[in-house]
Scaffold this motif. Structure first.
Motif, short mmCIF file in Angstrom:
data_model
loop_
_atom_site.label_atom_id
_atom_site.label_comp_id
_atom_site.label_asym_id
_atom_site.label_seq_id
_atom_site.Cartn_x
_atom_site.Cartn_y
_atom_site.Cartn_z
N PRO A 66 16.23 35.94 2.88
CA PRO A 66 15.53 34.64 2.93
C PRO A 66 14.99 34.23 1.56
O PRO A 66 14.65 35.08 0.72
N ILE A 67 14.92 32.91 1.36
CA ILE A 67 14.29 32.38 0.16
C ILE A 67 12.93 31.82 0.53
O ILE A 67 12.70 31.38 1.66
N ARG A 68 12.01 31.85 -0.42
CA ARG A 68 10.68 31.29 -0.20
C ARG A 68 10.65 29.79 -0.51
O ARG A 68 9.90 29.05 0.11
N LEU A 69 11.45 29.37 -1.47
CA LEU A 69 11.49 27.98 -1.89
C LEU A 69 12.94 27.57 -2.12
O LEU A 69 13.68 28.28 -2.80
N HIS A 70 13.32 26.43 -1.56
CA HIS A 70 14.63 25.87 -1.88
C HIS A 70 14.64 25.55 -3.38
O HIS A 70 13.64 25.05 -3.93
N PRO A 71 15.74 25.84 -4.09
CA PRO A 71 15.76 25.60 -5.53
C PRO A 71 15.36 24.19 -5.95
O PRO A 71 14.68 24.01 -6.96
N ALA A 72 15.75 23.19 -5.18
CA ALA A 72 15.38 21.82 -5.53
C ALA A 72 13.87 21.62 -5.40
O ALA A 72 13.23 21.01 -6.28
N ALA A 73 13.27 22.15 -4.33
CA ALA A 73 11.83 22.02 -4.14
C ALA A 73 11.06 22.79 -5.21
O ALA A 73 9.96 22.39 -5.60
N ALA A 74 11.64 23.87 -5.70
CA ALA A 74 10.95 24.68 -6.71
C ALA A 74 10.74 23.93 -8.01
O ALA A 74 9.84 24.24 -8.79
N LEU A 75 11.57 22.91 -8.27
CA LEU A 75 11.45 22.11 -9.50
C LEU A 75 10.44 20.97 -9.37
O LEU A 75 10.09 20.35 -10.38
N ALA A 76 9.98 20.69 -8.16
CA ALA A 76 9.13 19.52 -7.92
C ALA A 76 7.87 19.47 -8.78
O ALA A 76 7.49 18.39 -9.24
N PRO A 77 7.19 20.59 -9.06
CA PRO A 77 5.98 20.51 -9.90
C PRO A 77 6.24 19.96 -11.30
O PRO A 77 5.30 19.48 -11.95
N PHE A 78 7.47 20.00 -11.75
CA PHE A 78 7.81 19.45 -13.06
C PHE A 78 8.13 17.96 -12.97
O PHE A 78 8.44 17.33 -14.00
N GLY A 79 8.07 17.40 -11.78
CA GLY A 79 8.46 16.01 -11.59
C GLY A 79 9.96 15.80 -11.68
O GLY A 79 10.43 14.71 -11.99
N LEU A 80 10.71 16.85 -11.38
CA LEU A 80 12.16 16.80 -11.49
C LEU A 80 12.81 16.95 -10.12
O LEU A 80 12.33 17.72 -9.27
N GLY A 81 13.90 16.25 -9.95
CA GLY A 81 14.76 16.44 -8.80
C GLY A 81 16.12 16.90 -9.27
O GLY A 81 16.43 16.90 -10.47
N PRO A 82 16.98 17.31 -8.34
CA PRO A 82 18.31 17.81 -8.73
C PRO A 82 19.11 16.84 -9.60
O PRO A 82 19.81 17.25 -10.51
N ALA A 83 18.97 15.54 -9.34
CA ALA A 83 19.75 14.56 -10.10
C ALA A 83 19.31 14.45 -11.56
O ALA A 83 20.05 13.92 -12.40
#
Length: 268
Positions: A66-83
């Motif tokens: 199991p993962i604790r955080l989806h990789p995309a959600a893990a970037l959210a504190p930086f104000g970044l999304g996958p795109a």
């Protein structure tokens, strides 16, 4: 001269492990030995580069990890999304480092030519060598190649001012480490060239290995690349989060300012 921020982003962990899972030679092989899973984000001015992508929920379920955080959600504190990610350094194609490639469709990938050849060649006829790879992840890299969004490097390659990649091999044929110019000096993201500090500083090889000599020689390369041994950052060691300061969220650790606490074995 670019100076980069470096952030370790923890997205998963495994606590049901033992030292025998981490070291080929260890007298205490049945003692608990947990593992953290990271991606890394590099930032300088308006430039952002992601190092590895983690893996998603589907891969987590398929492997029972199991993962604790989806990789995309893990970037959210930086104000970044996958795109927003336009460059990804792929240290190697094992599932936990390349399992999220499809999540970043706008990114150009940077990887070693030797890794693509390894992951698509006759070595994959062996179950043991194929085990850390997932076909869909390798196919995603091939698709990116055919869409003109993959840059191959052969040995040493420059990604940007202040960022170079260096083929180490050992754990996987085309495994590359990432050297980054930071405020603290030249920092080296070892990825799986050293899963743990103990791998590199006690010279204990990790059990998943393609070429043992390359792995052992790689420990010396990591020392040569970093300004000081303390600035070698292993790819999976939970100690990283204890040694370096917490970043802008609990799952983020700030690396570019240097360690706050002594690094075990670095002075040896």
């Amino acid at each position: 001269m670019s100076i980069w921020e470096v952030h370790a982003i923890k997205y998963a962990d495994r606590n049901a492990r033992h030292r025998g899972d981490s070291f080929i030679f260890d007298d205490n092989h049945d003692a608990p030995h947990p593992m953290d899973y990271f991606m890394w984000l590099l930032r300088s001015g308006d430039q952002t580069i992601l190092v590895d992508t983690g893996y998603d929920d589907a891969e987590a379920q398929a492997r029972g990890r199991p993962i604790r955080l989806h990789p995309a959600a893990a970037l959210a504190p930086f104000g970044l999304g996958p795109a927003d990610i336009d460059r990804v350094i792929v240290t190697h194609l094992h599932y936990d480092h390349a399992g999220g490639l499809h999540l970043f469709p706008n990114a150009t990938l940077h990887m070693q030519a030797a890794e693509m050849a390894f992951a698509t060649g006759p070595c994959m006829c062996h179950d043991t060598l194929r085990m850390p790879f997932t076909a869909d992840h390798v196919c995603e890299a091939v698709k990116r190649l055919y869409s003109g969004k993959l840059v191959f490097h052969d040995g040493v390659g420059q990604i940007a001012d202040g960022i170079t990649v260096h083929c180490i091999g050992g754990h996987s044929r085309g495994l590359q480490a990432v050297r980054v110019r930071t405020q603290a000096g030249w920092l080296v993201l070892a990825s799986d060239a050293a899963h743990y500090y103990e791998n590199v500083f006690a010279r204990k090889p990790f059990p998943i290995v393609v070429d043992l000599q390359d792995m052992l020689d790689g420990f010396d390369v990591l020392r040569e690349l970093a300004s000081t041994p303390e600035l070698i950052v292993p790819g999976h060691d939970p100690l990283v989060r204890a040694i370096y300061p917490t970043g802008i969220a609990d799952h983020i650790t700030r690396l570019d300012l240097g360690p706050e606490k002594p690094v075990p074995g670095a002075k040896g």
